[in-house]
Design a protein around this motif. Structure first.
Motif, PDB file in Angstrom:
ATOM      1  N   PHE A  41      18.496   6.297 -16.162  1.00 56.73           N
ATOM      2  CA  PHE A  41      18.345   5.017 -15.436  1.00 56.73           C
ATOM      3  C   PHE A  41      17.389   4.137 -16.251  1.00 56.73           C
ATOM      4  N   PHE A  42      17.731   2.870 -16.459  1.00 61.29           N
ATOM      5  CA  PHE A  42      16.857   2.022 -17.292  1.00 61.29           C
ATOM      6  C   PHE A  42      15.447   1.984 -16.701  1.00 61.29           C
ATOM      7  N   THR A  43      14.454   1.821 -17.560  1.00 61.87           N
ATOM      8  CA  THR A  43      13.059   1.826 -17.115  1.00 61.87           C
ATOM      9  C   THR A  43      12.379   0.551 -17.586  1.00 61.87           C
ATOM     10  N   ARG A  44      11.718  -0.134 -16.647  1.00 60.74           N
ATOM     11  CA  ARG A  44      11.008  -1.357 -16.973  1.00 60.74           C
ATOM     12  C   ARG A  44       9.591  -1.228 -16.393  1.00 60.74           C
ATOM     13  N   ASN A  45       8.633  -0.884 -17.259  1.00 62.04           N
ATOM     14  CA  ASN A  45       7.232  -0.763 -16.852  1.00 62.04           C
ATOM     15  C   ASN A  45       6.394  -1.845 -17.524  1.00 62.04           C
ATOM     16  N   HIS A  46       5.480  -2.445 -16.768  1.00 66.57           N
ATOM     17  CA  HIS A  46       4.558  -3.426 -17.351  1.00 66.57           C
ATOM     18  C   HIS A  46       3.224  -2.798 -17.709  1.00 66.57           C
ATOM     19  N   LEU A  47       2.965  -1.593 -17.182  1.00 67.81           N
ATOM     20  CA  LEU A  47       1.634  -0.976 -17.228  1.00 67.81           C
ATOM     21  C   LEU A  47       1.804   0.538 -17.355  1.00 67.81           C
ATOM     22  N   LEU A 148       0.457   0.517  -7.492  1.00 68.71           N
ATOM     23  CA  LEU A 148      -0.783   1.237  -7.800  1.00 68.71           C
ATOM     24  C   LEU A 148      -0.967   1.389  -9.309  1.00 68.71           C
ATOM     25  N   ASP A 149      -0.091   0.732 -10.085  1.00 68.60           N
ATOM     26  CA  ASP A 149      -0.283   0.694 -11.539  1.00 68.60           C
ATOM     27  C   ASP A 149      -1.185  -0.490 -11.858  1.00 68.60           C
ATOM     28  N   SER A 150      -2.116  -0.316 -12.792  1.00 71.83           N
ATOM     29  CA  SER A 150      -3.032  -1.417 -13.079  1.00 71.83           C
ATOM     30  C   SER A 150      -3.434  -1.435 -14.546  1.00 71.83           C
ATOM     31  N   ASP A 187       8.695   7.587 -13.470  1.00 73.01           N
ATOM     32  CA  ASP A 187       8.993   6.285 -14.072  1.00 73.01           C
ATOM     33  C   ASP A 187       9.581   5.296 -13.071  1.00 73.01           C
ATOM     34  N   HIS A 188      10.158   5.795 -11.991  1.00 71.85           N
ATOM     35  CA  HIS A 188      10.842   4.902 -11.050  1.00 71.85           C
ATOM     36  C   HIS A 188      10.073   4.726  -9.750  1.00 71.85           C
ATOM     37  N   GLY A 189       8.775   5.110  -9.760  1.00 68.81           N
ATOM     38  CA  GLY A 189       7.910   4.706  -8.645  1.00 68.81           C
ATOM     39  C   GLY A 189       7.335   5.792  -7.770  1.00 68.81           C
ATOM     40  N   VAL A 192       6.700   6.298  -3.729  1.00 71.17           N
ATOM     41  CA  VAL A 192       7.418   5.319  -2.904  1.00 71.17           C
ATOM     42  C   VAL A 192       7.575   4.003  -3.665  1.00 71.17           C
ATOM     43  N   ARG A 193       8.778   3.432  -3.594  1.00 74.86           N
ATOM     44  CA  ARG A 193       9.009   2.105  -4.162  1.00 74.86           C
ATOM     45  C   ARG A 193       9.790   1.257  -3.171  1.00 74.86           C
ATOM     46  N   VAL A 194       9.768  -0.049  -3.410  1.00 71.59           N
ATOM     47  CA  VAL A 194      10.590  -0.962  -2.620  1.00 71.59           C
ATOM     48  C   VAL A 194      11.964  -1.058  -3.278  1.00 71.59           C
ATOM     49  N   ARG A 203      11.299  -7.496  -7.961  1.00 72.71           N
ATOM     50  CA  ARG A 203      10.752  -7.409  -6.579  1.00 72.71           C
ATOM     51  C   ARG A 203      10.787  -5.982  -6.037  1.00 72.71           C
ATOM     52  N   HIS A 204      11.401  -5.061  -6.762  1.00 68.53           N
ATOM     53  CA  HIS A 204      11.510  -3.663  -6.307  1.00 68.53           C
ATOM     54  C   HIS A 204      10.242  -2.919  -6.737  1.00 68.53           C
ATOM     55  N   VAL A 205       9.129  -3.232  -6.103  1.00 67.56           N
ATOM     56  CA  VAL A 205       7.822  -2.758  -6.589  1.00 67.56           C
ATOM     57  C   VAL A 205       7.710  -1.233  -6.505  1.00 67.56           C
ATOM     58  N   LYS A 206       7.312  -0.641  -7.637  1.00 68.19           N
ATOM     59  CA  LYS A 206       7.185   0.825  -7.755  1.00 68.19           C
ATOM     60  C   LYS A 206       5.760   1.246  -7.426  1.00 68.19           C
ATOM     61  N   TRP A 207       5.538   2.544  -7.208  1.00 67.84           N
ATOM     62  CA  TRP A 207       4.207   3.099  -6.911  1.00 67.84           C
ATOM     63  C   TRP A 207       3.536   2.238  -5.845  1.00 67.84           C
ATOM     64  N   ASP A 226       6.137 -15.996 -14.055  1.00 65.65           N
ATOM     65  CA  ASP A 226       7.156 -15.266 -14.797  1.00 65.65           C
ATOM     66  C   ASP A 226       8.386 -15.191 -13.890  1.00 65.65           C
ATOM     67  N   TYR A 227       9.507 -14.672 -14.412  1.00 63.00           N
ATOM     68  CA  TYR A 227      10.708 -14.481 -13.602  1.00 63.00           C
ATOM     69  C   TYR A 227      11.115 -15.749 -12.846  1.00 63.00           C
ATOM     70  N   LYS A 228      11.158 -16.856 -13.615  1.00 61.76           N
ATOM     71  CA  LYS A 228      11.680 -18.117 -13.098  1.00 61.76           C
ATOM     72  C   LYS A 228      12.597 -18.703 -14.157  1.00 61.76           C
TER      73      LYS A 228
HETATM   74  N1  MTE Z   1       6.722  -2.154 -10.037  1.00 65.73           N
HETATM   75  C1  MTE Z   1       5.531  -1.873 -10.566  1.00 65.73           C
HETATM   76  N2  MTE Z   1       4.569  -1.370  -9.765  1.00 65.73           N
HETATM   77  N3  MTE Z   1       5.267  -2.097 -11.888  1.00 65.73           N
HETATM   78  C2  MTE Z   1       6.231  -2.622 -12.722  1.00 65.73           C
HETATM   79  O1  MTE Z   1       5.973  -2.808 -13.921  1.00 65.73           O
HETATM   80  N4  MTE Z   1       8.514  -3.542 -12.919  1.00 65.73           N
HETATM   81  C3  MTE Z   1       9.524  -4.298 -12.150  1.00 65.73           C
HETATM   82  C4  MTE Z   1      10.013  -3.488 -10.959  1.00 65.73           C
HETATM   83  N5  MTE Z   1       8.913  -2.913 -10.226  1.00 65.73           N
HETATM   84  C5  MTE Z   1       7.503  -2.955 -12.180  1.00 65.73           C
HETATM   85  C6  MTE Z   1       7.714  -2.670 -10.806  1.00 65.73           C
HETATM   86  C7  MTE Z   1      10.676  -4.744 -12.914  1.00 65.73           C
HETATM   87  S1  MTE Z   1      10.493  -6.181 -13.808  1.00 65.73           S
HETATM   88  C8  MTE Z   1      11.897  -4.132 -12.816  1.00 65.73           C
HETATM   89  S2  MTE Z   1      13.259  -4.746 -13.607  1.00 65.73           S
HETATM   90  C9  MTE Z   1      12.067  -2.900 -12.017  1.00 65.73           C
HETATM   91  O2  MTE Z   1      10.839  -2.459 -11.443  1.00 65.73           O
HETATM   92  C10 MTE Z   1      12.619  -1.776 -12.890  1.00 65.73           C
HETATM   93  O3  MTE Z   1      12.762  -0.606 -12.144  1.00 65.73           O
HETATM   94  P1  MTE Z   1      13.101   0.750 -12.894  1.00 65.73           P
HETATM   95  O4  MTE Z   1      12.063   0.981 -13.966  1.00 65.73           O
HETATM   96  O5  MTE Z   1      13.121   1.815 -11.852  1.00 65.73           O
HETATM   97  O6  MTE Z   1      14.461   0.553 -13.511  1.00 65.73           O
END
Ligand code: MTE
Ligand code: MO
Length: 372
Positions: A41-47, A148-150, A187-189, A192-194, A203-207, A226-228
């Motif tokens: 599953f693709f992974t997108r983490n900022h932190l 909860l990622d920072s 990697d996917h939260g 619990v994630r939204v 908007r699908h916030v992880k952790w 961002d994301y506009k």
């Molecule tokens: N939630 C947290 N806490 N931190 C993140 O970096 N990245 C977001 C979102 N939720 C992110 C996050 C972005 S931009 C995307 S596209 C999706 O998570 C990616 O979810 P995935 O890694 O499970 O594919």
């Protein structure tokens, strides 16, 4: 190294950045299964990925006016009715690399794989907010989520969605604790994630650490700065982030996963495969495929789960078996999808180019050679 504790990842992933970790499955694996296996599953983490203890984990929920606060353990969340749905998640930056070919943009060079599909299970956000004493009254309010990622300064990931979507049982917004029948992978939260069906991945916030009903959108960088989307003429000197709404629902999308650009295919017959999806629960009603750069079109066969009207949260995969015209030395394969509002994809990238490289959904084009 704040990333030293990140999880081990699957070797098949194409890595766009190691720290933070960002990776996509190669196209031919992406559409091998209707449900994307968790490890690819693709992974997108900022932190960095937080390492959370499920026994001490607590989700803080703050209801709006008239409501109260809750502190929920995982066991508390399991007591809410368990809701399971198939949802496709797509990053706003999917296919950004095609925008880069028009003009430089700021962002990760995603190809066609910043999209994946899973069965998600958890508590419905509307049930949890109802327990926090929340009643839908303020139609202009927002539900803010904090991860909860920072970063080293303590800034956490955050985003928000309109309260009306959060409280609509038909919108099926989840606080998910399972992905394809397993606890969420780190990697996917985990834990619990939204999951916000039909809405951009951001908007699908992880952790997930905190959910609160607020009069304003989240003040997070990722909600406001961002994301506009902007016009192709807006650059970094002139951009006014307050002038555009945050991306929520995404436009109609499709891409070719087989064959791949530059490949050589056999003469006679060619099998073309891909995915198609639209935001906001809009169903894909048709995928058109061309072998001649868009002069003539054939209709692909759709497969995967049937889509429910207004609740088409997951993609369709598609396939077309086409005759290669005799004597043809090369093919310009193109795909485009149509959703049930008759929204279509734009034919080229330049008119939708934007400085962040988001919302890249032009016709997908693949050039292949024919073996002689
Ligand atoms: N939630 C947290 N806490 N931190 C993140 O970096 N990245 C977001 C979102 N939720 C992110 C996050 C972005 S931009 C995307 S596209 C999706 O998570 C990616 O979810 P995935 O890694 O499970 O594919
Ligand atoms: Mo994203």
């Amino acid at each position: 190294d704040p990333y030293a504790d990140d999880p081990i990842r699957h070797r098949a992933l194409n890595v766009n950045s190691q720290r933070p970790f960002n990776a996509e499955p190669p196209p031919e694996l992406l559409t091998e299964n209707y449900i994307t296996p968790n490890p690819i599953f693709f992974t997108r983490n900022h932190l960095p990925v937080p390492n959370l203890d499920p026994d001490t984990y607590r989700l803080h929920v703050v209801g709006g006016p008239g409501g109260h606060s809750l502190s929920l353990s995982l066991d508390d969340l399991y007591k809410f009715p368990k809701h399971e749905i198939t949802v496709t998640l797509q990053c706003a930056g999917n296919r950004r690399s095609e925008m880069t070919q028009v003009k430089e943009v700021k962002g990760l060079e995603w190809r066609t794989g910043a999209i994946s599909t899973a069965r998600w299970a958890g508590a419905r956000l509307c049930d949890v907010l109802a327990q926090a004493g929340h009643q839908l009254c303020e139609t202009e309010a927002h539900v803010c989520f904090e991860g909860l990622d920072s970063d080293p300064s303590g800034t956490t990931y955050g985003a928000s969605i309109p309260l009306a979507r959060a409280m609509d049982p038909e919108a099926e917004v989840l606080l998910a604790y399972e992905m394809n029948g397993q606890p969420l992978p780190r990697d996917h939260g985990f834990p619990v994630r939204v999951v916000v069906p039909g809405v951009v991945g951001a908007r699908h916030v992880k952790w997930l650490g905190r959910v609160s009903v607020e009069p304003e959108e989240s003040y997070s960088h990722w909600q406001r700065r961002d994301y506009k989307g902007f016009s192709p003429s807006v650059d970094w000197d002139t951009v006014d982030f307050d002038s555009a709404p945050s991306i929520q629902e995404l436009p109609v999308q499709s891409a070719i996963t087989e064959p791949q650009d530059g490949e050589t295919v056999e003469s006679g017959e060619v099998t073309i495969k891909g995915y198609a999806w639209s935001g906001g629960g809009r169903a894909v009603i048709r995928v058109d495929v061309s072998l001649d750069g868009g002069l003539t079109w054939q209709t692909a066969e759709l497969y995967g789960e049937e889509q429910r009207p207004r609740k088409a949260w997951a993609w369709r995969l598609w396939q077309l078996q086409a005759l290669v015209p005799a004597g043809q030395k090369e093919l310009n394969i193109v795909c485009k999808a149509v959703d049930d509002s008759y929204n279509v994809q734009p034919d080229t990238v330049a008119p939708i180019w934007n400085l962040r490289g988001v919302l890249s959904n032009a016709w997908h084009r693949v050039h292949v050679h024919v073996a002689s």
